[in-house]
Write a protein that holds these residues in place. Structure first.
Motif, PDB file in Angstrom:
ATOM      1  N   ARG A  53       0.849  -1.247  -0.142  1.00  0.00           N
ATOM      2  CA  ARG A  53      -0.069  -0.087  -0.055  1.00  0.00           C
ATOM      3  C   ARG A  53       0.977   1.360   0.071  1.00  0.00           C
ATOM      4  O   ARG A  53       0.548   2.414  -0.416  1.00  0.00           O
ATOM      5  CB  ARG A  53      -0.983  -0.003   1.122  1.00  0.00           C
ATOM      6  CG  ARG A  53      -1.961  -1.167   1.102  1.00  0.00           C
ATOM      7  CD  ARG A  53      -3.123  -0.496  -0.045  1.00  0.00           C
ATOM      8  NE  ARG A  53      -3.898   0.616   0.381  1.00  0.00           N
ATOM      9  CZ  ARG A  53      -5.015   0.724   1.125  1.00  0.00           C
ATOM     10  NH1 ARG A  53      -5.663  -0.615   1.189  1.00  0.00           N
ATOM     11  NH2 ARG A  53      -5.617   1.833   1.452  1.00  0.00           N
ATOM     12  N   THR A  54       1.998   1.258   0.740  1.00  0.00           N
ATOM     13  CA  THR A  54       2.696   2.420   0.839  1.00  0.00           C
ATOM     14  C   THR A  54       3.849   2.927  -0.178  1.00  0.00           C
ATOM     15  O   THR A  54       4.331   3.818  -0.450  1.00  0.00           O
ATOM     16  CB  THR A  54       3.306   2.529   2.376  1.00  0.00           C
ATOM     17  OG1 THR A  54       4.259   1.417   2.300  1.00  0.00           O
ATOM     18  CG2 THR A  54       2.461   2.456   3.356  1.00  0.00           C
ATOM     19  N   THR A  55       4.253   1.609  -1.038  1.00  0.00           N
ATOM     20  CA  THR A  55       5.286   1.620  -1.665  1.00  0.00           C
ATOM     21  C   THR A  55       4.903   1.319  -3.102  1.00  0.00           C
ATOM     22  O   THR A  55       5.030   2.130  -4.089  1.00  0.00           O
ATOM     23  CB  THR A  55       6.619   0.909  -1.129  1.00  0.00           C
ATOM     24  OG1 THR A  55       6.915   1.318   0.064  1.00  0.00           O
ATOM     25  CG2 THR A  55       7.526   1.015  -2.288  1.00  0.00           C
ATOM     26  N   SER A  58       2.061   3.099  -5.215  1.00  0.00           N
ATOM     27  CA  SER A  58       2.497   4.198  -6.089  1.00  0.00           C
ATOM     28  C   SER A  58       3.392   4.165  -7.105  1.00  0.00           C
ATOM     29  O   SER A  58       3.206   4.842  -8.353  1.00  0.00           O
ATOM     30  CB  SER A  58       3.273   5.085  -5.049  1.00  0.00           C
ATOM     31  OG  SER A  58       2.389   5.597  -3.850  1.00  0.00           O
ATOM     32  N   ARG A  59       4.398   3.491  -6.996  1.00  0.00           N
ATOM     33  CA  ARG A  59       5.330   3.109  -8.234  1.00  0.00           C
ATOM     34  C   ARG A  59       4.464   2.397  -9.409  1.00  0.00           C
ATOM     35  O   ARG A  59       4.824   2.695 -10.542  1.00  0.00           O
ATOM     36  CB  ARG A  59       6.409   2.371  -7.928  1.00  0.00           C
ATOM     37  CG  ARG A  59       6.461   0.765  -7.657  1.00  0.00           C
ATOM     38  CD  ARG A  59       7.744   0.552  -6.984  1.00  0.00           C
ATOM     39  NE  ARG A  59       9.024   0.536  -7.985  1.00  0.00           N
ATOM     40  CZ  ARG A  59      10.238   0.260  -7.605  1.00  0.00           C
ATOM     41  NH1 ARG A  59      10.496  -0.145  -6.493  1.00  0.00           N
ATOM     42  NH2 ARG A  59      11.034   0.411  -8.410  1.00  0.00           N
ATOM     43  N   THR A 185      10.889   4.740  -8.449  1.00  0.00           N
ATOM     44  CA  THR A 185      11.044   5.024  -6.782  1.00  0.00           C
ATOM     45  C   THR A 185      11.161   6.384  -6.204  1.00  0.00           C
ATOM     46  O   THR A 185      11.159   7.368  -6.890  1.00  0.00           O
ATOM     47  CB  THR A 185      12.361   4.165  -6.580  1.00  0.00           C
ATOM     48  OG1 THR A 185      13.422   4.899  -7.082  1.00  0.00           O
ATOM     49  CG2 THR A 185      12.210   2.969  -6.801  1.00  0.00           C
ATOM     50  N   ARG A 187       8.727   8.167  -5.242  1.00  0.00           N
ATOM     51  CA  ARG A 187       7.617   8.991  -5.807  1.00  0.00           C
ATOM     52  C   ARG A 187       6.337   8.433  -4.987  1.00  0.00           C
ATOM     53  O   ARG A 187       6.161   7.427  -4.996  1.00  0.00           O
ATOM     54  CB  ARG A 187       7.678   8.904  -7.270  1.00  0.00           C
ATOM     55  CG  ARG A 187       8.757   9.539  -7.850  1.00  0.00           C
ATOM     56  CD  ARG A 187       8.923   8.873  -9.178  1.00  0.00           C
ATOM     57  NE  ARG A 187       9.841   9.660 -10.117  1.00  0.00           N
ATOM     58  CZ  ARG A 187      11.005   9.789  -9.918  1.00  0.00           C
ATOM     59  NH1 ARG A 187      11.671   9.158  -9.135  1.00  0.00           N
ATOM     60  NH2 ARG A 187      11.825  10.511 -11.090  1.00  0.00           N
ATOM     61  N   GLN A 188       5.464   9.113  -4.654  1.00  0.00           N
ATOM     62  CA  GLN A 188       4.228   8.947  -4.344  1.00  0.00           C
ATOM     63  C   GLN A 188       3.084   9.282  -5.250  1.00  0.00           C
ATOM     64  O   GLN A 188       3.188  10.131  -5.941  1.00  0.00           O
ATOM     65  CB  GLN A 188       3.983   9.796  -3.087  1.00  0.00           C
ATOM     66  CG  GLN A 188       4.593   9.392  -1.713  1.00  0.00           C
ATOM     67  CD  GLN A 188       4.792   7.869  -1.431  1.00  0.00           C
ATOM     68  OE1 GLN A 188       3.583   7.449  -1.439  1.00  0.00           O
ATOM     69  NE2 GLN A 188       5.927   7.138  -1.157  1.00  0.00           N
ATOM     70  N   ALA A 189       2.237   8.323  -5.487  1.00  0.00           N
ATOM     71  CA  ALA A 189       1.157   8.591  -6.345  1.00  0.00           C
ATOM     72  C   ALA A 189       0.324  10.064  -6.120  1.00  0.00           C
ATOM     73  O   ALA A 189       0.057  10.616  -7.059  1.00  0.00           O
ATOM     74  CB  ALA A 189       0.026   7.583  -6.150  1.00  0.00           C
ATOM     75  N   GLU A 190       0.322  10.467  -4.861  1.00  0.00           N
ATOM     76  CA  GLU A 190      -0.297  11.834  -4.505  1.00  0.00           C
ATOM     77  C   GLU A 190       0.262  12.844  -5.372  1.00  0.00           C
ATOM     78  O   GLU A 190      -0.317  13.786  -5.541  1.00  0.00           O
ATOM     79  CB  GLU A 190      -0.412  11.919  -2.864  1.00  0.00           C
ATOM     80  CG  GLU A 190      -0.947  11.023  -2.410  1.00  0.00           C
ATOM     81  CD  GLU A 190      -0.462   9.868  -2.085  1.00  0.00           C
ATOM     82  OE1 GLU A 190       0.499   9.619  -2.455  1.00  0.00           O
ATOM     83  OE2 GLU A 190      -1.205   8.802  -1.412  1.00  0.00           O
ATOM     84  N   ASP A 191       1.868  12.622  -5.423  1.00  0.00           N
ATOM     85  CA  ASP A 191       2.405  13.693  -6.270  1.00  0.00           C
ATOM     86  C   ASP A 191       1.948  13.854  -7.711  1.00  0.00           C
ATOM     87  O   ASP A 191       2.278  14.975  -8.197  1.00  0.00           O
ATOM     88  CB  ASP A 191       4.076  13.458  -6.163  1.00  0.00           C
ATOM     89  CG  ASP A 191       4.301  13.599  -4.550  1.00  0.00           C
ATOM     90  OD1 ASP A 191       3.678  14.159  -3.960  1.00  0.00           O
ATOM     91  OD2 ASP A 191       5.301  12.680  -4.292  1.00  0.00           O
TER      92      ASP A 191
END
Length: 331
Positions: A53-55, A58-59, A185, A187-191
């Motif tokens: 969920r956290t990594t 997003s990638r 890597t 990076r977050q999906a929110e960005d």
């Protein structure tokens, strides 16, 4: 079911498989059942689910976004220029994004990835606008050859300025080399959430405009006879290519080869139908980026190789084999 629909469906299945691998494989392998639970019944006390969920989500989202955008941008660029080896980078997009990021890093305006996304997007867009402004002047204004030449010239200029800045600022070089390699890597999906609607709308617009672009590919006289406004459709396609390639570069850095080879291979499989080419290139580009990212995670443990490097290496080999075994696909 038609052959083209079957191929598109197959590409979608490959993309689904690539998404599953991206969520399951890495420095710590996670079984698909745990991945499914992480997505549907998240338990924050489970370390494996937390990693997903956290990594990895997003990638994976960023990989799908960048790959689909590059695939469609390449398909449009090749159709516009009637050149099967054309790449979105012809518009100076990568060079513009790179220079913008370097300037932002050296001045302290963008120290983290979240701040680099809008900077790279704006830099890529300004470079494409400048290329179009140069290529739209004089005789044969807006012709693909003029745009390509303007793009090559501007890329050389912007690249030289970028290297000049890096030569006198070593700290900027250290940060820049992490971005320029292309990676999913850190990076977050929110960005990159603001980029997702841009890419979706651009792909939808590409599908709508594809029939008119097909008419232009038949030749200017034929297109005019069919009532197509050649200047307008060229402008629309260039805007769409700019938005797609800028979004991909802002999200993942400069990733090479995807916008070049995926549309070429798709055209070999389904023919010159541009609407189907857009669909297959979107699925194929996203799948290729994710699969190359997975390969980069496992070939050099405990570290990993950036997706931009693996796409260049693996994609270059595939493209070389394609060049040996098949004729260049005519447009």
């Amino acid at each position: 079911m038609s052959k083209r629909a079957a191929i598109a469906g197959l590409c979608l299945l490959v993309l689904v498989g690539a998404i599953a691998l991206s969520l399951a494989i890495g420095a710590r392998s996670i079984d698909l059942e745990t991945v499914w639970h992480a997505l549907t019944a998240f338990d924050p006390s489970d370390k494996d689910q937390l990693i997903v969920r956290t990594t990895r989500v997003s990638r994976t989202v960023i990989g799908v976004l960048a790959g689909a955008a590059l695939g469609v941008a390449g398909a449009l660029m090749q159709s516009l220029t009637r050149n099967p080896f054309a790449d979105p980078g012809l518009l100076g997009i990568n060079a513009g994004a790179s220079l913008a990021v370097v300037i932002a890093l050296s001045t302290g305006l963008a120290t983290g990835f979240a701040a680099q996304v809008p900077v790279a997007f704006v830099g890529a867009g300004l470079a494409a606008i400048l290329v179009y402004a140069i290529g739209a002047r004089g005789a044969a204004a807006g012709a693909p050859v003029r745009l390509a030449l303007a793009g090559v010239a501007l890329t050389a200029l912007l690249t030289s300025i970028t290297y000049a800045v890096l030569m006198v600022n070593e700290s900027t070089l250290d940060q820049y080399r992490m971005w320029v390699a292309g990676s999913l890597t850190g990076r977050q999906a929110e960005d990159v959430l603001p980029l997702i609607p841009i890419v979706l709308v651009a792909i939808l617009a590409a599908l709508i405009a594809s029939r008119q672009l097909e008419a232009v590919a038949l030749g200017e006289d034929a297109a005019r006879a069919l009532g197509v406004n050649i200047a307008a459709i060229r402008t629309v396609i260039i805007v769409l290519v700019t938005l797609l390639a800028a979004a991909a570069t802002a999200a993942a850095g400069p990733i090479v080869f995807v916008g070049l080879a995926v549309p070429h291979l798709a055209r070999a499989l389904i023919g010159a139908s541009l609407p189907w080419l857009v669909v297959v290139s979107a699925f194929g580009g996203a799948a290729l980026v994710l699969l190359c990212d997975v390969v980069g995670r496992v070939v050099a443990p405990p570290g990993e190789i950036g997706v931009g490097i693996t796409t260049a290496f693996i994609g270059g080999i595939i493209f070389a084999l394609m060049a040996r075994r098949m004729k260049v696909v005519e447009l």
